[in-house]
Write a protein that holds these residues in place. Structure first.
Motif: not given
Lengths: 333, 396
Positions: A108-133
């Protein structure tokens, strides 16, 4: 359709016509690939069924029935799989219970509330979590997460919930000092499935037409009310799908769970005690089986896990269909 | 429309190329072996097999495949490397797939030899595949422990005996200050805490567990969970057991859990500087795990071999013998090998690592124990009986 020019009769052979526009080869290729997937699933199922034939006839239904005093002693040819089934179910469900609220919040934060400058890094971080073996999660779990987070959290759970009748059974402590427990597995799984659930939920929310938000706000709803009463119900089917995807991953996760769960066949159902899962018993014991029946019993556990994920997926489909019928548009994940 | 056709053709061509690439990639690995099978019929006619094969073959041209026990894998990979200097024509591949998988592989004929910590079952021997086990090395197991109350530099090592160990893994001894433990450790009596013992065991099926449970079975009739690569630990049911994956998993669990103990391979404990307990053996002597005390155990059981050359060497009678030890084996076909060049090379390799001083040193530096001569003689005698197409092979 391209011309009425006279073309020699010979070039109109049926074979040539079929291949001329490329539609048929494409169709054929795609049908072939789809059949391949189907065959793969059926093949795996069949092999598991066939490979466990002796175990199924020798061990019967007792193999998977719930019991508090299960025996799994390959040396004595005693096999009951309930501790592993229970371990898989309880850790996966606990992981979902912990992960869904967190993921929903992040999405919800990412889609609705997140300021634009934070969205990309936060998205990356979330996806990075999935990439850790997962083996890295396991190592980190053993040396950092278990002693620092799981043990204090487990102790708190024990002191708060451990003495409530009924519910307290799940929180009977104390948690081992090393932290190896079903709770540790559930918490590691939580971290591992958060990215899956978050990413899908975020995409579901982003796919909701803006008219819905505007309508909500136009009716005088606050932002919170719009999210809670308009957007989430609208995307419910997709969010359910996301949770089921996460659950699917949690059920089958092997390495990280094996490293932190304690691999112990406990009679206590408590989350704070070491346990065992279906995936970890197969990973642990398959390479050095004691007897033919032992191998068969492990394959039967594989069969149960396979059936469980199939049933779960069917159930998920049903949920999504029912939820989709209730929502106005055909929004699906 | 034509574009679609060309795209689909492209996809088909790429798919075809991928498939054919897979086909060609597979052949080179198989290629070096092929000419040899043609050779071996001509070799005996021209010259004695031994002389011809030692000189004529190009480097790495005979590939010998083995698979099985992960326990002996460190020694096998050292030897495979070392042997490439002794006989450059041989390339030895050993894959640590687990003893069970190794036995299956040699039964199915997918490998030339197998490594195993567990003995062939009667059914496997009866399958008529002329399989024979050869003990090649011994390993010991030790009990590593984590007692923050003790000072590793000043305090003596913990002492345990068989009955106490059975009691701990049976969860009948649950506290560190149990009279049984206090009685064995008068010097530590004031320091052993009144705390619960967390008991760690291997979670993965393992020869290490088989040796350990063999020992527990031999120590006391109170141990009823049986013996094998995996057993059901009574201490798990009591709620005090933790399973760790591999030696590393057990060691990590012990190090992370105050007041715990667990069993690991001696080699692993030494190379990782883990503290480990001394044991009171059957003769009533307090011994520590060393290569010498394992050799002593092997000598105690030197005449106890079955026709399959297997022996359980736990709870040995000798005054100097370490009580928790076991053999690891190589499994070979006795009569049914048909590629005689390869068979000769394989037997030579086994003979080399059983007898060569350098090979023994390679194994002992990583914590294995070589066979004493009383055992070695029996193994070599059996190895000398391996035949290929009815002809004896040479031990050289």
């Amino acid at each position: 359709m391209q011309s009425t020019k006279a073309i020699p009769r010979s070039s109109y052979s049926p074979l040539r016509r079929a291949f001329k526009h490329g539609d048929r080869p494409w169709q054929g290729l795609i049908v072939l690939v789809s059949i391949l997937v189907l065959l793969l699933v059926l093949g795996i199922g069949w092999k598991l069924w066939q490979g466990s034939a002796q175990a199924r006839s020798a061990l019967g239904w007792k193999f998977i029935l719930p019991t508090l005093d299960a025996n799994w002693n390959p040396a004595l040819d005693q096999f009951q799989a309930w501790p592993f089934i229970y371990g898989t179910l309880i850790t996966s469900l606990a992981a979902i219970v912990l992960a869904v609220p967190i993921s929903l919040g992040v999405a919800v934060f990412l889609a609705e509330l997140c300021p634009a400058w934070l969205r990309l890094p936060l998205n990356w971080m979330v996806e990075l979590l999935a990439a850790i073996p997962s083996v890295v999660y396991g190592l980190w779990g053993i040396f950092v997460f278990l002693p620092r987070v799981v043990v204090p959290f487990g102790e708190a759970l024990f002191s708060v919930l451990g003495h409530i009748p009924l519910l307290g059974i799940l929180f009977t402590g104390p948690i081992p000092l090393s932290g190896s427990s079903r709770l540790a597995a559930a918490m590691i799984l939580t971290i591992m499935i958060i990215p899956t659930i978050t990413a899908v939920t975020r995409d579901v929310l982003l796919a909701i037409p803006n008219s819905q938000r505007e309508a909500g706000l136009a009716l005088g709803a606050t932002r919170w009310e719009t999210i809670w009463q308009v957007l989430l119900p609208y995307g419910l089917s997709g969010i359910l799908g996301a949770a089921i995807l996460g659950l699917g991953r949690a059920l089958g996760e092997t390495m990280a769970v094996t490293m932190v769960i304690g691999n112990s066949i406990e009679s206590s159902p408590s989350l704070l005690k070491p346990g065992y899962t279906m995936a970890s018993i197969i990973a642990n014991e398959f390479s050095e089986t004691v007897s033919g029946l032992h191998t068969q019993a492990l394959i039967e556990i594989g069969l149960v896990l396979f059936a469980m994920t199939l049933i779960l997926n069917l159930f998920a489909r049903l949920l999504v269909w029912r939820a989709a019928r209730r929502t106005p548009q055909e929004v699906r994940a | 429309m034509n574009k679609k056709l060309s795209v689909s053709m492209f996809v088909l061509i790429v798919a075809a190329m991928l498939l054919s690439a897979c086909g060609t990639a597979a052949t080179p690995t198989a290629a070096p072996v092929v000419p040899l099978t043609g050779n071996d019929s001509s070799v005996p006619t021209s010259a004695p097999a031994s002389a011809a094969t030692a000189t004529a073959l190009p480097a790495g041209s005979v590939t010998i495949n083995g698979a099985g026990s992960t326990f002996q894998q460190p020694a096998m990979s050292q030897w495979a490397y070392g042997y490439s200097y002794v006989d450059p024509s041989v390339a030895i591949n050993y894959q640590g797939t687990g003893s069970g998988a190794g036995k299956t592989a040699i039964l199915n004929g997918t490998v030339d030899f197998a490594g195993s910590d567990s003995v062939l079952t009667d059914a496997e021997i009866a399958s008529g595949k002329d399989l024979q086990m050869f003990p090649i090395l011994a390993g010991a197991e030790v009990i590593t422990y984590n007692l923050p109350e003790l000072d590793a530099t000043k305090d003596p090592a913990l002492i345990l005996d068989g009955n106490t160990l059975v009691g701990i893994y049976n969860a009948t001894i649950t506290k560190w200050n149990d009279p049984a433990i206090l009685g064995l450790n008068p010097q530590l009596a004031s320091k052993l805490p009144a705390k619960q013992i967390t008991v760690v065991h291997r979670s993965d099926g393992s020869g290490t567990t088989e040796i350990f449970t063999n020992a527990l079975t031999s120590f006391s009739s109170a141990w009823t969970a049986g013996h094998g690569t995996t057993v059901q630990w009574p201490v798990d049911k009591a709620g005090n057991g933790i399973g760790g994956k591999g030696n590393q998993g057990v060691a990590a669990a012990v190090q992370n859990t105050p007041d715990s103990l667990g069993y690991v391979e001696y080699a692993f404990a030494v190379s990782n500087k883990l503290p480990f307990a001394q044991m009171v053996n059957q003769a009533g002597q307090t011994v520590t795990a060393t290569p010498d005390s394992v050799v002593s155990a092997m000598n105690d059981f030197a005449n106890a071999f079955t026709p399959q050359l297997t022996a359980v060497i736990v709870n040995a009678k000798g005054a100097a013998s370490w009580p928790i030890a076991g053999y690891t084996y190589t499994i070979l076909h006795m009569t049914s090998m048909t590629d005689c060049v390869k068979a000769q090379k394989l037997v030579s390799f086994v003979n080399w690592f059983l007898t060569d001083a350098g090979a023994a040193k390679q194994a002992t530096t990583i914590g294995f124990v070589s066979l004493p001569s009383a055992v070695q003689q029996q193994v070599l005698a059996k190895l000398g009986q391996v035949t290929c197409n009815g002809q004896a092979l040479m031990l050289k």
